[in-house]
Motif scaffolding. Structure first.
Motif, mmCIF file in Angstrom:
data_model
loop_
_atom_site.group_PDB
_atom_site.id
_atom_site.type_symbol
_atom_site.label_atom_id
_atom_site.label_comp_id
_atom_site.label_asym_id
_atom_site.label_seq_id
_atom_site.Cartn_x
_atom_site.Cartn_y
_atom_site.Cartn_z
ATOM 1 N N LEU A 171 0.809 -1.221 0.000
ATOM 2 C CA LEU A 171 0.000 0.000 0.000
ATOM 3 C C LEU A 171 0.847 1.279 0.000
ATOM 4 O O LEU A 171 0.748 2.102 -0.905
ATOM 5 C CB LEU A 171 -0.945 -0.012 1.214
ATOM 6 N N CYS A 178 1.595 3.677 -3.425
ATOM 7 C CA CYS A 178 0.902 4.971 -3.465
ATOM 8 C C CYS A 178 1.900 6.118 -3.560
ATOM 9 O O CYS A 178 1.687 7.092 -4.284
ATOM 10 C CB CYS A 178 0.053 5.161 -2.211
ATOM 11 N N SER A 223 -5.112 5.848 -5.650
ATOM 12 C CA SER A 223 -4.311 4.617 -5.649
ATOM 13 C C SER A 223 -4.484 3.802 -4.378
ATOM 14 O O SER A 223 -4.230 2.602 -4.381
ATOM 15 C CB SER A 223 -2.827 4.946 -5.816
ATOM 16 N N SER A 224 -4.880 4.453 -3.272
ATOM 17 C CA SER A 224 -4.930 3.707 -2.006
ATOM 18 C C SER A 224 -6.233 2.929 -1.844
ATOM 19 O O SER A 224 -6.309 2.033 -1.011
ATOM 20 C CB SER A 224 -4.724 4.656 -0.822
ATOM 21 N N PRO A 241 -5.759 -1.131 -3.068
ATOM 22 C CA PRO A 241 -5.029 -1.956 -2.102
ATOM 23 C C PRO A 241 -5.726 -2.035 -0.735
ATOM 24 O O PRO A 241 -5.689 -3.078 -0.088
ATOM 25 C CB PRO A 241 -3.683 -1.230 -1.965
ATOM 26 N N SER A 242 -6.418 -0.949 -0.315
ATOM 27 C CA SER A 242 -7.123 -0.988 0.971
ATOM 28 C C SER A 242 -8.291 -1.966 0.919
ATOM 29 O O SER A 242 -8.520 -2.723 1.869
ATOM 30 C CB SER A 242 -7.658 0.397 1.348
ATOM 31 N N LEU A 243 -9.030 -1.961 -0.199
ATOM 32 C CA LEU A 243 -10.143 -2.903 -0.342
ATOM 33 C C LEU A 243 -9.637 -4.341 -0.354
ATOM 34 O O LEU A 243 -10.278 -5.237 0.180
ATOM 35 C CB LEU A 243 -10.938 -2.603 -1.622
ATOM 36 N N ALA A 244 -8.449 -4.538 -0.954
ATOM 37 C CA ALA A 244 -7.862 -5.878 -0.960
ATOM 38 C C ALA A 244 -7.570 -6.331 0.469
ATOM 39 O O ALA A 244 -7.784 -7.494 0.820
ATOM 40 C CB ALA A 244 -6.590 -5.893 -1.791
ATOM 41 N N ILE A 245 -7.106 -5.395 1.318
ATOM 42 C CA ILE A 245 -6.859 -5.729 2.729
ATOM 43 C C ILE A 245 -8.181 -6.102 3.393
ATOM 44 O O ILE A 245 -8.280 -7.086 4.125
ATOM 45 C CB ILE A 245 -6.215 -4.534 3.476
ATOM 46 N N VAL A 246 -9.229 -5.317 3.102
ATOM 47 C CA VAL A 246 -10.542 -5.544 3.707
ATOM 48 C C VAL A 246 -11.048 -6.951 3.389
ATOM 49 O O VAL A 246 -11.513 -7.675 4.269
ATOM 50 C CB VAL A 246 -11.551 -4.475 3.223
ATOM 51 N N ILE A 247 -10.930 -7.342 2.106
ATOM 52 C CA ILE A 247 -11.441 -8.659 1.720
ATOM 53 C C ILE A 247 -10.588 -9.770 2.345
ATOM 54 O O ILE A 247 -11.094 -10.811 2.736
ATOM 55 C CB ILE A 247 -11.505 -8.780 0.181
ATOM 56 N N MET A 289 -9.178 -9.675 5.241
ATOM 57 C CA MET A 289 -9.110 -9.638 6.703
ATOM 58 C C MET A 289 -10.168 -10.503 7.392
ATOM 59 O O MET A 289 -10.232 -10.551 8.623
ATOM 60 C CB MET A 289 -9.202 -8.194 7.214
#
Lengths: 226, 231
Positions: A92, A96, B58-59, B62-68, B70
């Motif tokens: 991440l 970014c 851009s964030s 990757p943040s949604l990927a972390i959510v799925i 977790m």
């Protein structure tokens, strides 16, 4: 004062003061959940903690030292403080930062690059914290409605990000990129060196090779010495 | 599974908000300093906002990927602690591994039927203590590393951006190697991600359209993941 001086004499000293202070505060505060459990009389016992710590240290202890050193030239001072308190660095924070610098037209490793890197890391940290909060609260009830295709696609998130960011930096230096990939793939195939060793060797090799090539004038914009 | 009511209690949320608050404070201080110094250094508001927007766009992916990813952590360790650990220090792999080590130390495994209060509590401790090293090393070593970085450049400031690119290529070559060698979808995702990103950035540079660069990572990620899932 010129930009260089403002960055190193005004910006960085404040960042180092607050960064170090808040990292130590953050380190202490990270025990809040453990203390909350203790307050309710729940404690796993030192023997269990010691045993778990032993396993954990064996797995990641080396990374405590390897990662801050390896990522520093990319993250810079503000980025290192932020990244090692907030985590999710390779998937991440680094991507970014790299994309923000590209879009803003600044180079990593310069003062302007450092400013954009700081802004990018802050934004990425806040976005992640908010989205993960929403996910943590609502995820368990929603996830069963996700189509299987989406679940399968998310398993490829890391190669997709790593390929994209490698591609971005390959554009700025094809020679160095091919050398880096050749070293990393060879060492990974040989399988005698642990993962952290491959990271260290690849980074150190890239520092030496880039310096030699730069001094020979073989790397792009070799401006006159300042 | 009684421990889960405690793991998801209001008190646990408060205990997790405290450390996240420290992180948010650090973010606010760094952001204000970066904006103020950036302007003083002669960077335009547009440049700073382009950087801001690119990071914002851009964030999300990757943040949604972390959510799925977790889910296992939320189910076993409760929502507040999973949120704290993933937005604070760790990553999914690290947290799952440490939670499992915590469970192993009390004779069970993460997600097992007998994963109870003691295993949960030990997981909380292990995930916490095994991450302290990163914070401590970063807090102590950061100013010294800057001295080392300048030394590597040997007094030639023009070398520093090249040093950064070289280290970035080294780090991502290391991260990429195992993904490329994994074969199947993983290899495809890497190749398509790289091709898509380089194409978008070349177009963005040629046409001088920064918005293409802002969206480049999000789009490349999505295209690469979807095609990899199809093959």
């Amino acid at each position: 004062m010129d930009a260089e001086e403002i960055y190193s004499k005004k910006f960085l000293p404040g960042i180092m003061k607050w960064g170090a202070l808040l990292l130590w505060v953050g380190l202490v505060f990270s025990f809040a959940p453990s203390m909350y459990l203790l307050f309710h009389g729940i404690f796993p016992g030192w023997a269990a903690i010691g045993k778990g710590f032993g396993l954990g240290f064996a797995a990641v202890g080396v990374m405590w030292f390897v990662e801050p050193f390896s990522y520093f030239p990319v993250l810079g001072i503000p980025g290192t403080y932020l990244a090692f308190l907030s985590g999710n660095i390779s998937n991440l924070k680094l991507p970014c930062t790299a994309v923000s610098q590209e879009a803003a037209g600044v180079e990593g490793g310069t003062s302007q690059g450092g400013i954009i890197a700081t802004i990018a890391m802050v934004v990425a940290t806040i976005v992640a914290t908010v989205l993960i909060f929403i996910g943590a609260v609502g995820l368990a009830s929603v996830v069963k409605y996700f189509p299987p295709f989406l679940i399968k696609a998310t398993t490829f998130v890391l190669p997709a990000i790593f390929g994209a960011i490698f591609g971005q930096f390959l554009l700025s230096n094809v020679t160095l990129g091919i050398i880096a990939l050749a070293i990393a793939i060879t060492l990974t195939l040989v399988k005698v060196i642990p993962g952290w060793g491959i990271l260290v060797i690849t980074i150190v090799a890239m520092i030496i090779i880039s310096r030699v090539l730069f001094q020979k004038g073989l790397l792009g914009k070799s401006k006159s010495k300042e | 599974m009684e421990y889960l009511s405690l793991a998801n209690s209001a008190g646990m949320w408060v205990a997790c908000i405290l450390p996240v608050g420290v992180l948010i404070l650090l973010c606010v201080i760094f952001y204000r300093k970066a904006m103020a110094s950036g302007r003083e250094m002669g960077m335009t508001r547009e440049t700073l906002m382009v950087g801001f927007n690119a990071a914002l766009i851009s964030s999300i992916g990757p943040s949604l990927a972390i959510v799925i990813g977790m889910l296992a952590l939320v189910v076993n360790m409760g929502a507040p602690f999973a949120w704290l650990r993933l937005s604070y220090i760790g990553s999914i792999m690290y947290e799952l591994m440490m939670a499992d080590f915590g469970a192993q130390a009390v004779g069970t495994t993460l997600g097992a039927a007998d994963f109870g209060q003691k295993a949960f509590a030990n997981g909380v401790w292990i995930e916490t203590v095994c991450s302290l090293g990163w914070i401590a090393v970063a807090a102590v070593a950061t100013p010294r590393l800057e001295v080392l970085r300048k030394k590597m450049a040997g007094g030639n400031i023009a070398f520093l951006p090249i040093l950064t690119s070289a280290c970035m290529l080294g780090a991502f070559a290391y991260l990429s190697a195992s993904k490329i060698l994994a074969g199947h979808g993983s290899t495809w995702a890497w190749i398509i991600g790289a091709v898509c990103m380089t194409s978008l950035l070349v177009i963005s540079r040629k046409m001088k359209k920064t918005w293409i660069a802002e969206w480049s990572l999000g789009v490349s990620m999505l295209v690469a993941m979807c095609i990899a899932a199809l093959v």
